[in-house]
Motif scaffolding. Structure first.
Motif, PDB file in Angstrom:
ATOM      1  N   TYR A  21      48.705  54.515  61.950  1.00  0.00           N
ATOM      2  CA  TYR A  21      48.101  53.298  61.401  1.00  0.00           C
ATOM      3  C   TYR A  21      47.197  53.639  60.234  1.00  0.00           C
ATOM      4  O   TYR A  21      46.332  54.503  60.329  1.00  0.00           O
ATOM      5  N   GLU A  22      47.410  52.963  59.124  1.00  0.00           N
ATOM      6  CA  GLU A  22      46.559  53.122  57.945  1.00  0.00           C
ATOM      7  C   GLU A  22      46.434  51.754  57.282  1.00  0.00           C
ATOM      8  O   GLU A  22      47.394  51.240  56.726  1.00  0.00           O
ATOM      9  N   PRO A  23      45.255  51.144  57.350  1.00  0.00           N
ATOM     10  CA  PRO A  23      45.080  49.798  56.782  1.00  0.00           C
ATOM     11  C   PRO A  23      45.450  49.772  55.302  1.00  0.00           C
ATOM     12  O   PRO A  23      44.920  50.534  54.508  1.00  0.00           O
ATOM     13  N   LYS A  24      46.363  48.874  54.947  1.00  0.00           N
ATOM     14  CA  LYS A  24      46.862  48.823  53.573  1.00  0.00           C
ATOM     15  C   LYS A  24      46.077  47.842  52.705  1.00  0.00           C
ATOM     16  O   LYS A  24      46.071  47.963  51.475  1.00  0.00           O
ATOM     17  N   ILE A  25      45.436  46.871  53.333  1.00  0.00           N
ATOM     18  CA  ILE A  25      44.738  45.831  52.570  1.00  0.00           C
ATOM     19  C   ILE A  25      43.236  46.034  52.741  1.00  0.00           C
ATOM     20  O   ILE A  25      42.686  45.849  53.834  1.00  0.00           O
ATOM     21  N   ASP A  26      42.565  46.433  51.662  1.00  0.00           N
ATOM     22  CA  ASP A  26      41.123  46.656  51.751  1.00  0.00           C
ATOM     23  C   ASP A  26      40.371  45.339  51.584  1.00  0.00           C
ATOM     24  O   ASP A  26      40.974  44.274  51.398  1.00  0.00           O
ATOM     25  N   LEU A  27      39.059  45.419  51.650  1.00  0.00           N
ATOM     26  CA  LEU A  27      38.241  44.207  51.620  1.00  0.00           C
ATOM     27  C   LEU A  27      38.402  43.449  50.306  1.00  0.00           C
ATOM     28  O   LEU A  27      38.449  42.213  50.294  1.00  0.00           O
ATOM     29  N   GLU A  28      38.501  44.167  49.229  1.00  0.00           N
ATOM     30  CA  GLU A  28      38.662  43.534  47.909  1.00  0.00           C
ATOM     31  C   GLU A  28      39.937  42.687  47.870  1.00  0.00           C
ATOM     32  O   GLU A  28      39.920  41.521  47.469  1.00  0.00           O
ATOM     33  N   GLU A  29      41.045  43.281  48.297  1.00  0.00           N
ATOM     34  CA  GLU A  29      42.324  42.570  48.284  1.00  0.00           C
ATOM     35  C   GLU A  29      42.350  41.460  49.336  1.00  0.00           C
ATOM     36  O   GLU A  29      42.896  40.374  49.106  1.00  0.00           O
ATOM     37  N   GLY A  30      41.760  41.742  50.482  1.00  0.00           N
ATOM     38  CA  GLY A  30      41.711  40.732  51.531  1.00  0.00           C
ATOM     39  C   GLY A  30      40.944  39.493  51.093  1.00  0.00           C
ATOM     40  O   GLY A  30      41.354  38.352  51.361  1.00  0.00           O
ATOM     41  N   MET A  31      39.852  39.701  50.393  1.00  0.00           N
ATOM     42  CA  MET A  31      39.068  38.577  49.887  1.00  0.00           C
ATOM     43  C   MET A  31      39.836  37.822  48.795  1.00  0.00           C
ATOM     44  O   MET A  31      39.759  36.593  48.712  1.00  0.00           O
ATOM     45  N   ARG A  32      40.580  38.553  47.980  1.00  0.00           N
ATOM     46  CA  ARG A  32      41.355  37.892  46.933  1.00  0.00           C
ATOM     47  C   ARG A  32      42.391  36.955  47.557  1.00  0.00           C
ATOM     48  O   ARG A  32      42.566  35.804  47.123  1.00  0.00           O
ATOM     49  N   ARG A  33      43.069  37.445  48.580  1.00  0.00           N
ATOM     50  CA  ARG A  33      44.078  36.623  49.247  1.00  0.00           C
ATOM     51  C   ARG A  33      43.436  35.432  49.964  1.00  0.00           C
ATOM     52  O   ARG A  33      44.009  34.332  49.992  1.00  0.00           O
ATOM     53  N   THR A  34      42.271  35.666  50.529  1.00  0.00           N
ATOM     54  CA  THR A  34      41.572  34.581  51.223  1.00  0.00           C
ATOM     55  C   THR A  34      41.124  33.516  50.236  1.00  0.00           C
ATOM     56  O   THR A  34      41.180  32.317  50.521  1.00  0.00           O
ATOM     57  N   ARG A  35      40.701  33.954  49.058  1.00  0.00           N
ATOM     58  CA  ARG A  35      40.295  32.984  48.040  1.00  0.00           C
ATOM     59  C   ARG A  35      41.476  32.114  47.604  1.00  0.00           C
ATOM     60  O   ARG A  35      41.330  30.899  47.429  1.00  0.00           O
ATOM     61  N   GLU A  36      42.642  32.729  47.459  1.00  0.00           N
ATOM     62  CA  GLU A  36      43.829  31.957  47.090  1.00  0.00           C
ATOM     63  C   GLU A  36      44.095  30.871  48.129  1.00  0.00           C
ATOM     64  O   GLU A  36      44.442  29.734  47.793  1.00  0.00           O
ATOM     65  N   TRP A  37      43.920  31.223  49.392  1.00  0.00           N
ATOM     66  CA  TRP A  37      44.132  30.234  50.468  1.00  0.00           C
ATOM     67  C   TRP A  37      43.081  29.136  50.411  1.00  0.00           C
ATOM     68  O   TRP A  37      43.394  27.960  50.567  1.00  0.00           O
TER      69      TRP A  37
END
Length: 340
Positions: free
Chosen positions: A308-324
């Motif tokens: 297991y290696e997390p592929k989506i870091d906080l920066e990218e996760g927040m970007r995707r959340t903002r789009e939603w």
């Protein structure tokens, strides 16, 4: 185990995690069925192409029907909140979980994945705590019933015929998250949000897609009888997280900080006021305990055993959340958050 063409049952399929798990599973060539108590939430999963049975995880008839012809069960349905009636928590989180596991076993499913929580470690745990614990119920019904469910489920582990996998997610955020996206943003918009103890606690966030990737890895590896912590592997202060959240939600960054004890008292007063006017309290005093946890959880076991290696870091996760957020009306004035 090759997941393609396997039939996956997701309990709580209309919720935040269940819905995204269904979407990803379908994209990977799996057949998806859901068990969902709410007809309204069931519709969202049906739109994705999942078959959904409307019923409760505590109902043996509904559980047996949902499990027929299923290879894998992802049990995500639970009461997930900071406090409440211990009886209700036990009935759903322990009784409902065992009901689903026994139905799955009787129906011939060979894998049962239980979505537990890092809250089995309580609020005051050693830095870098691993799956061995210590576990602590903290006299909190959510923590206690997650511990009890794990204990009882592992008694049913009997591979290769029927294997139990337990996943302990950190603080799951992303598009659709009530606890860590919608609710705090609504409080910020109402100007009633404050950091606890300066926001110095550690948020052990896990972007929802990272969590689901970890779950599927555990199934593919047939990690029966094992327990895994899953987070993004980053130590982020609550202040940093909520500051980032405010930015993507276009609200002022939180600057007010209060001692945890004072914040609990204010939350209690707010709950009392909301109850008087017939509203469901949106923030319980116990919520403060969730944002004052001081340390990180270890994900070394998931890394070494599952790859297991997390592929989506906080920066990218927040970007995707903002789009939603830009596509949803959940944050419009007067809207009400719902438990997902």
């Amino acid at each position: 185990m090759n997941l393609e063409n396997k039939t996956l049952l997701i309990t709580g399929i209309g919720g935040f995690i269940g819905l995204r798990a269904a979407e990803i599973a379908l994209s990977r060539g799996m057949k998806v069925r859901g068990l969902q108590r709410s007809q309204e939430k069931a519709k969202a999963a049906q739109k994705l192409g999942a078959e959904v049975i409307v019923g409760s995880i505590t109902d043996p008839v509904a559980a047996a029907k949902a499990c027929q012809g299923v290879d894998i069960v992802l049990h995500a349905a639970a009461i997930v909140k900071e406090g409440g009636s211990p009886k209700d928590f036990y009935e759903v989180n322990v009784g409902g979980t065992l009901n689903m596991a026994k139905a799955a076993k009787n129906a011939g499913a060979n894998t049962f994945v239980y979505l537990s929580s890092v809250m089995v470690y309580g609020f005051n745990f050693p830095n870098g705590v691993a799956e061995e614990g210590p576990l602590c119920g903290e006299n909190n019904p959510y923590c206690q019933t997650k511990i009890e469910s794990e204990k009882e489920l592992l008694k049913l582990n009997a591979p290769p015929d029927f294997g139990i996998i337990i996943i302990r997610p950190g603080d799951v955020y992303g598009p659709g998250s009530t606890s860590w996206v919608v609710r705090p943003l609504q409080l910020m918009r109402e100007r009633v949000f404050a950091l606890a103890n300066g926001g110095r606690g550690v948020m052990n966030h896990v972007y929802v897609d990272n969590l689901i990737e970890g779950i599927f890895l555990a199934i593919e590896k047939e990690a029966y009888g094992e327990v895994f912590n899953l987070t993004d592997g980053q130590e982020t202060s609550w202040k940093e997280y909520f500051t980032r959240l405010a930015k993507i939600g276009d609200v002022p960054a939180p600057i007010i900080s209060l001692p945890a004890g004072v914040l609990k008292f204010i939350a209690w007063l707010r709950c009392c006021g909301q109850s008087v006017v017939g509203q469901n309290p949106d923030t319980l005093p116990q919520s403060v305990n969730w944002v004052t946890r001081p340390y990180a959880y270890s994900i070394a076991k998931a890394r070494s055993q599952l790859g297991y290696e997390p592929k989506i870091d906080l920066e990218e996760g927040m970007r995707r959340t903002r789009e939603w957020l830009q596509k949803t009306d959940l944050l419009k004035a007067g809207s009400t958050a719902k438990t997902l």
